[in-house]
Design an enzyme around this catalytic site. Structure first.
Site, short mmCIF file in Angstrom:
data_model
loop_
_atom_site.label_atom_id
_atom_site.label_comp_id
_atom_site.label_asym_id
_atom_site.label_seq_id
_atom_site.Cartn_x
_atom_site.Cartn_y
_atom_site.Cartn_z
N GLY A 342 35.94 40.98 41.49
CA GLY A 342 35.45 39.69 41.02
C GLY A 342 34.59 38.91 42.00
CG ASP A 399 45.51 31.81 37.71
OD1 ASP A 399 45.97 30.68 37.59
OD2 ASP A 399 45.46 32.63 36.78
N GLY A 401 48.20 32.56 42.74
CA GLY A 401 48.31 32.79 44.18
C GLY A 401 49.03 34.08 44.53
CE LYS A 427 42.19 29.74 36.02
NZ LYS A 427 42.59 30.81 35.05
P1 5GP Z 1 46.34 35.18 40.99
O1 5GP Z 1 47.01 36.33 41.63
O2 5GP Z 1 45.99 34.07 41.93
O3 5GP Z 1 47.09 34.66 39.79
O4 5GP Z 1 45.01 35.73 40.34
C1 5GP Z 1 43.92 36.07 41.07
C2 5GP Z 1 43.05 37.06 40.36
O5 5GP Z 1 43.19 36.95 38.94
C3 5GP Z 1 41.62 36.76 40.66
O6 5GP Z 1 41.19 37.46 41.79
C4 5GP Z 1 40.91 37.17 39.38
O7 5GP Z 1 40.59 38.54 39.46
C5 5GP Z 1 41.94 36.97 38.29
N1 5GP Z 1 41.78 35.67 37.60
C6 5GP Z 1 42.52 34.55 37.73
N2 5GP Z 1 42.08 33.57 36.92
C7 5GP Z 1 41.02 34.08 36.27
C8 5GP Z 1 40.12 33.53 35.32
O8 5GP Z 1 40.17 32.37 34.89
N3 5GP Z 1 39.13 34.37 34.90
C9 5GP Z 1 39.00 35.65 35.34
N4 5GP Z 1 37.98 36.38 34.85
N5 5GP Z 1 39.84 36.20 36.23
C10 5GP Z 1 40.83 35.41 36.70
#
Ligand code: 5GP
Length: 476
Positions: A342, A399, A401, A427
């Protein structure tokens, strides 16, 4: 008396003192693990207890071991468990090569080599084990083993005081025959309980994947009283001990959520020290959507609902971040690490706004949707040696984390000189694990976004702007 004997003697004195103190159970066990580690000069020690069915040993407290290593109860489950359960000592001189050890990768990543397990017994019955871990291959003398037995016995004798028994009762038992597909590396205590709702089970899988310890419905909070009787209780679905947060998941439609909202509000008012988060249907769908499935995954997403940040806004913000990083890292040569895929647009742009020398590296980690039978793992490691270097993680979006938490834990075991994070999007509203974010592009609301490298089922990455996907299901 030689150095080791003196250290062992002092350690026994310390253990006896804490055994006679009023420390809470986990702290007490950690203190024992610490004393044992220091006394016989090893690198870490964990105290594991049997779960209620007696089938698993679960790490309860540890010292000197990284969070993810000690919390993955694999160690206790894989190495000749039966022997320990039968009250025998297990010694593994080289856990990286020992066929009895199924997850040598985990041990290697932690840098461990030799492991010794001493059974903990109470009135002749094995109730757990004291495991010591060493980063160099070594033997354990009779005197050292005797010392560990003494420490273990003191811990058990003190168990009446510290309600070790209560702690054991909290370990869920293995009662779900259809859960064979669940990751063996449950960061929670042993196997999962029966969940009231499939969404909770799915969420537990997700936490397991990221090796985040959880307890299911561990505590009920009285919300209303009639005389001395609790009239209304509220039992949040999950508790994450490592981050001290309760989670309540609701997949009810918005209009039916008011009762849950009221309960959460009341709980916050009555118990201000309790940290609780309500994940509503939209949060839940969005969490699953980023792994390409869940209800949103079965829907055809036709369009972008609205643009959140235009191409110009993104470019301007990235330029400012680049300038700030150039100032902060003046006279240094940072290594920028990105987690595929991403961040590829962001990485490409920000590096061109950083005016000091730098290098880049990339890593990839397994995705929950593609690797449901396992736990998160690195599928492409960094190529550079990062020891002593200034590391700047470049992230697209943080998001919950959980991803970043796992990666930061991993990188810090390589002892970089500094480790910071620069994320384009934050986020914040849905954060479960508080990861430190030194540089942020934009804070965004709790929406699922695509574009500028971010995908939905591998689409939309090439959009020059960041937009919100039309959440078809929310509109129903
Ligand atoms: P976390 O582990 O912080 O919940 O998520 C991180 C990963 O989830 C990010 O690197 C991304 O790949 C994906 N992600 C989180 N939120 C979004 C979003 O709103 N849109 C997209 N496309 N990917 C997200």
């Amino acid at each position: 008396m030689n150095g080791t004997s003196l250290r062992c003697y002092k350690a026994l004195k310390e253990v006896a003192e804490v055994a006679n103190s009023a420390l809470p159970p986990k702290k007490f066990l950690r203190s024992i693990a610490k004393s044992a580690t220091k006394a016989i000069n090893v690198d870490g020690c964990s105290v594991a207890l049997k779960n209620t069915t007696g089938e698993h040993l679960v790490s309860i407290s540890s010292y000197g071991l990284s969070d993810w290593y000690s919390r993955s109860s694999l160690l206790e489950q894989n190495h000749d468990l039966e022997q320990v359960m039968n009250g025998e000592v297990v010694f593994i001189p080289n856990a990286r090569q020992d066929p009895r050890f199924q997850n040598s990768e985990l041990v290697a990543r932690e840098g461990m080599v030799s492991i010794l397990s001493i059974p903990l017994t109470q009135r002749g019955e094995v109730i757990g084990a004291l495991n010591v871990h060493s980063r160099t291959q070594r033997e354990f003398s009779h005197a050292e083993r005797d010392f560990l037995f003494a420490v273990g016995n003191l811990a058990v004798i003190a168990s009446e005081n510290i309600k070790l028994h209560d702690l054991m009762q909290q370990i869920p038992c293995d009662n779900t025959a259809d859960d064979t597909a669940l990751p063996k590396l449950t960061s929670s205590l042993a196997s999962p309980p029966s969940f009231a709702h499939p969404s909770e089970k799915e969420f537990a899988r997700l936490l397991d994947f990221y090796r985040i310890e959880w307890l299911y419905e561990p505590r009920s909070f009285p919300l209303q009283w009639e005389k001395d009787q609790a009239e209304e209780m509220f039992t949040p679905d999950f508790y994450l001990p490592a981050v001290n947060i309760y989670l309540e998941i609701t997949t009810l439609k918005q209009k039916h959520q008011s009762d849950k909202n009221r309960k959460v509000r009341r709980l916050k008012k009555l118990y201000p020290e309790i940290n609780i988060k309500l994940l509503n249907k939209k949060d839940y769908i969005n969490i699953l959507a980023k792994y390409g499935y869940g209800p949103l995954g079965q829907t055809t997403v036709q369009d972008i609902d609205r643009i959140l940040f235009s191409e110009n806004q993104i470019q301007e913000r990235v330029r400012l971040l680049g300038e700030q990083i150039s100032k902060d890292y003046a006279n240094k040569q940072p290594l920028l690490i990105g987690i595929l895929k991403g961040m590829f647009c962001f990485m490409a742009d920000i590096t061109r706004h950083i005016t000091i020398p730098l290098s880049v590296d990339f890593m990839a980690i397994s995705r929950y949707a593609n690797d449901i039978s396992g736990a998160v793992r690195i599928t492409k490691d960094i190529e550079e040696n990062i020891t002593g270097k200034d590391i700047l993680m470049i992230e697209d979006i943080v998001d919950t984390g959980m991803t970043l938490n796992y990666v930061l834990n991993y990188l810090s075991t390589h002892n970089p000189s500094s480790l910071h994070v620069c994320t384009l999007l934050d986020k914040k509203a849905r954060r479960l694990i508080n990861v430190p974010l030194t540089y942020k592009g934009f804070e965004i609301p709790d929406e699922f976004v695509v574009g500028y490298g971010l995908d939905y089922q591998d689409k939309y990455r090439n959009l020059p702007f960041i937009g919100v996907l039309r959440p078809e299901l929310d509109k129903k």
